[in-house]
Write a protein that holds these residues in place. Structure first.
Motif, PDB file in Angstrom:
ATOM      1  N   PRO A 261       0.847  -1.198   0.000  1.00  0.00           N
ATOM      2  CA  PRO A 261       0.000   0.000   0.000  1.00  0.00           C
ATOM      3  C   PRO A 261       0.883   1.249   0.000  1.00  0.00           C
ATOM      4  CG  PRO A 261       0.154  -0.911   2.206  1.00  0.00           C
ATOM      5  CD  PRO A 261       0.957  -1.820   1.322  1.00  0.00           C
ATOM      6  N   PRO A 262       0.376   2.417  -0.427  1.00  0.00           N
ATOM      7  CA  PRO A 262       1.203   3.634  -0.441  1.00  0.00           C
ATOM      8  C   PRO A 262       1.613   4.073   0.965  1.00  0.00           C
ATOM      9  CG  PRO A 262      -1.036   4.106  -1.252  1.00  0.00           C
ATOM     10  CD  PRO A 262      -0.964   2.629  -1.001  1.00  0.00           C
ATOM     11  N   VAL A 263       0.783   3.760   1.970  1.00  0.00           N
ATOM     12  CA  VAL A 263       1.132   4.077   3.364  1.00  0.00           C
ATOM     13  C   VAL A 263       1.054   2.773   4.157  1.00  0.00           C
ATOM     14  CG1 VAL A 263       0.447   5.391   5.414  1.00  0.00           C
ATOM     15  CG2 VAL A 263       0.204   6.417   3.149  1.00  0.00           C
ATOM     16  N   GLY A 264       2.063   2.535   5.030  1.00  0.00           N
ATOM     17  CA  GLY A 264       2.043   1.306   5.837  1.00  0.00           C
ATOM     18  C   GLY A 264       2.605   0.111   5.075  1.00  0.00           C
ATOM     19  N   GLY A 265       3.335   0.390   3.994  1.00  0.00           N
ATOM     20  CA  GLY A 265       3.981  -0.683   3.226  1.00  0.00           C
ATOM     21  C   GLY A 265       5.465  -0.734   3.543  1.00  0.00           C
ATOM     22  N   LEU A 266       6.247  -0.089   2.681  1.00  0.00           N
ATOM     23  CA  LEU A 266       7.702  -0.137   2.825  1.00  0.00           C
ATOM     24  C   LEU A 266       8.243   0.732   3.976  1.00  0.00           C
ATOM     25  CD1 LEU A 266       9.776  -1.662   1.243  1.00  0.00           C
ATOM     26  CD2 LEU A 266      10.041   0.309  -0.268  1.00  0.00           C
ATOM     27  N   GLY A 267       7.557   1.870   4.241  1.00  0.00           N
ATOM     28  CA  GLY A 267       8.067   2.844   5.223  1.00  0.00           C
ATOM     29  C   GLY A 267       8.354   2.236   6.591  1.00  0.00           C
ATOM     30  N   PRO A 268       7.375   1.569   7.235  1.00  0.00           N
ATOM     31  CA  PRO A 268       7.638   1.025   8.570  1.00  0.00           C
ATOM     32  C   PRO A 268       8.755  -0.028   8.562  1.00  0.00           C
ATOM     33  CG  PRO A 268       5.283   0.904   8.031  1.00  0.00           C
ATOM     34  CD  PRO A 268       5.979   1.379   6.807  1.00  0.00           C
ATOM     35  N   VAL A 269       8.859  -0.795   7.467  1.00  0.00           N
ATOM     36  CA  VAL A 269       9.913  -1.826   7.410  1.00  0.00           C
ATOM     37  C   VAL A 269      11.287  -1.145   7.252  1.00  0.00           C
ATOM     38  CG1 VAL A 269      10.627  -4.010   6.363  1.00  0.00           C
ATOM     39  CG2 VAL A 269       8.224  -3.359   6.319  1.00  0.00           C
ATOM     40  N   THR A 270      11.330  -0.051   6.496  1.00  0.00           N
ATOM     41  CA  THR A 270      12.595   0.695   6.351  1.00  0.00           C
ATOM     42  C   THR A 270      13.095   1.151   7.726  1.00  0.00           C
ATOM     43  OG1 THR A 270      12.020   1.434   4.124  1.00  0.00           O
ATOM     44  CG2 THR A 270      13.644   2.758   5.298  1.00  0.00           C
ATOM     45  N   THR A 271      12.176   1.694   8.539  1.00  0.00           N
ATOM     46  CA  THR A 271      12.578   2.148   9.884  1.00  0.00           C
ATOM     47  C   THR A 271      13.038   0.955  10.729  1.00  0.00           C
ATOM     48  OG1 THR A 271      10.930   3.899   9.718  1.00  0.00           O
ATOM     49  CG2 THR A 271      11.806   3.475  11.905  1.00  0.00           C
ATOM     50  N   ALA A 272      12.333  -0.168  10.604  1.00  0.00           N
ATOM     51  CA  ALA A 272      12.725  -1.366  11.369  1.00  0.00           C
ATOM     52  C   ALA A 272      14.120  -1.840  10.948  1.00  0.00           C
ATOM     53  CB  ALA A 272      11.700  -2.476  11.174  1.00  0.00           C
ATOM     54  N   MET A 273      14.437  -1.725   9.655  1.00  0.00           N
ATOM     55  CA  MET A 273      15.756  -2.170   9.200  1.00  0.00           C
ATOM     56  C   MET A 273      16.863  -1.213   9.664  1.00  0.00           C
ATOM     57  SD  MET A 273      14.689  -4.902   8.130  1.00  0.00           S
ATOM     58  CE  MET A 273      16.293  -5.648   7.951  1.00  0.00           C
ATOM     59  N   LEU A 274      16.501   0.054   9.859  1.00  0.00           N
ATOM     60  CA  LEU A 274      17.465   0.998  10.441  1.00  0.00           C
ATOM     61  C   LEU A 274      17.835   0.538  11.854  1.00  0.00           C
ATOM     62  CD1 LEU A 274      18.935   3.806  10.661  1.00  0.00           C
ATOM     63  CD2 LEU A 274      16.762   4.670  11.560  1.00  0.00           C
ATOM     64  N   LEU A 275      16.819   0.119  12.614  1.00  0.00           N
ATOM     65  CA  LEU A 275      17.082  -0.375  13.977  1.00  0.00           C
ATOM     66  C   LEU A 275      17.899  -1.660  13.933  1.00  0.00           C
ATOM     67  CD1 LEU A 275      13.717   0.124  15.879  1.00  0.00           C
ATOM     68  CD2 LEU A 275      15.515   1.744  15.422  1.00  0.00           C
TER      69      LEU A 275
END
Ligand code: NDP
Length: 286
Positions: A261-275
């Motif tokens: 989806p345009p929101v709640g797709g890649l963005g949250p996983v990107t932040t998780a991969m930063l952690l």
């Protein structure tokens, strides 16, 4: 047919749940949790502010500390002095764009690779391109650009067999397209990397089992190009009159097997991969 929506929020929660105990173990061993330094511009744009807020919230959720470094730096050396002056810093993220006084290439060349939470220093980037198999990332404890990692992790979360399948990556930036194409090849896919001079996007896309769009071009990928049942990962974040839209027409969901989806797709996983990168750097530091 209607595609399965790839739930990035759920995957991000799962990743964070696996990182919490690792952050706690570091705290028990060293008497302090891992520490991420977030370097920002003094006047961040709206997107940078949103990304920074999500980084801080995610840090708190796994018991990691963060610190913001924000100033009108006189140049890269000034900023690097501020970073090296931070006691106990385990990892650094540069929330671009930074102030104009900072020459990014010079900064990346001088940033210690052992603090590079985004895998963007020349040393870490080079090490990433040495590997051939995805498992080597963990075995060698390498960091990689967070969005590219998120693309690979979302793709793996589908459970679709990937080896030998055709993938197309649209966009060849150093931070998203190029490393994503490399990681997909490490997942044994046959990868085509397209860019603004590619003349045959419809043909290439329509033969792909996996489509990764990372161009920053609203709805450029037409639904009619998508192969039935394909996995579509849309990294594009575009402004559509105040709303977010991707690089792929939403109607693609009627042909694809899986879509982000345009929101709640890649963005949250990107932040998780930063952690994930940050905890790994802290563990390497011991
Ligand atoms: P860049 O602008 O650095 O790169 C865009 C790439 O797309 C370039 O390689 C460019 O080709 C290619 N491109 C542009 N137009 C076309 C076209 N008509 N046909 C084929 N290729 C084209 O962008 P980024 O890689 O930094 O970001 C891409 C998108 O991903 C943006 O929307 C950005 O906001 C988003 N993004 C999302 C993240 C997330 O976590 N969801 C994180 C980071 C970015 P060429 O090289 O020839 O110029």
């Amino acid at each position: 047919m209607s595609a399965v929506i790839l739930d990035g929020k759920a995957l991000a929660i799962k990743i964070r749940e696996s990182l919490g105990p690792r952050a706690a173990a570091l705290k028990a061993k060293r008497g302090r949790p891992p520490l991420l330094a977030i370097v920002t511009s003094e006047r961040p744009d709206k997107a940078a502010v949103r990304y920074r807020q999500s980084q801080k919230k995610a840090c708190e959720e796994i018991g990691m500390h963060w610190n913001t470094l924000s100033a009108d730096w006189r140049g890269s050396d000034d900023l690097l002095r501020a970073i090296s002056g931070m006691r106990d810093c385990d990892a650094v993220i540069l929330d671009l764009p930074l102030n104009k006084s900072i020459a990014i290439e010079e900064l990346l060349a001088k940033l210690p690779p052992e603090l590079d939470a985004e895998g963007v220093t020349p040393f870490n980037y080079g090490r990433l391109f040495e590997i051939k198999a995805y498992e080597e990332l963990q075995k060698r404890r390498l960091v990689a650009p967070c969005t590219a990692l998120a693309i690979a992790e979302l793709l793996r979360s589908t459970g679709v067999p990937l080896a030998g399948k055709r993938a197309v990556v649209l966009g060849r930036s150093s931070i998203v397209g190029k490393p994503a194409a490399h990681l997909l090849s490490c997942l044994d896919m046959t990868v085509t990397l397209c860019h603004s001079k590619s003349s045959d996007l419809p043909e290439v896309v329509s033969s792909a089992d996996v489509v990764v769009a990372a161009m920053g071009k609203p709805r450029m990928v037409k639904a009619a190009w998508i192969k039935a049942g394909a996995v579509v990962i849309d990294a594009g974040v575009n402004d559509d009159g105040g709303k977010v839209c991707g690089d792929v027409e939403p109607e693609a969901a009627s042909r694809a097997g899986w879509v982000t989806p345009p929101v709640g797709g890649l963005g949250p996983v990107t932040t998780a991969m930063l952690l994930s990168n940050s905890v790994m750097l802290a563990e390497r530091r011991g």
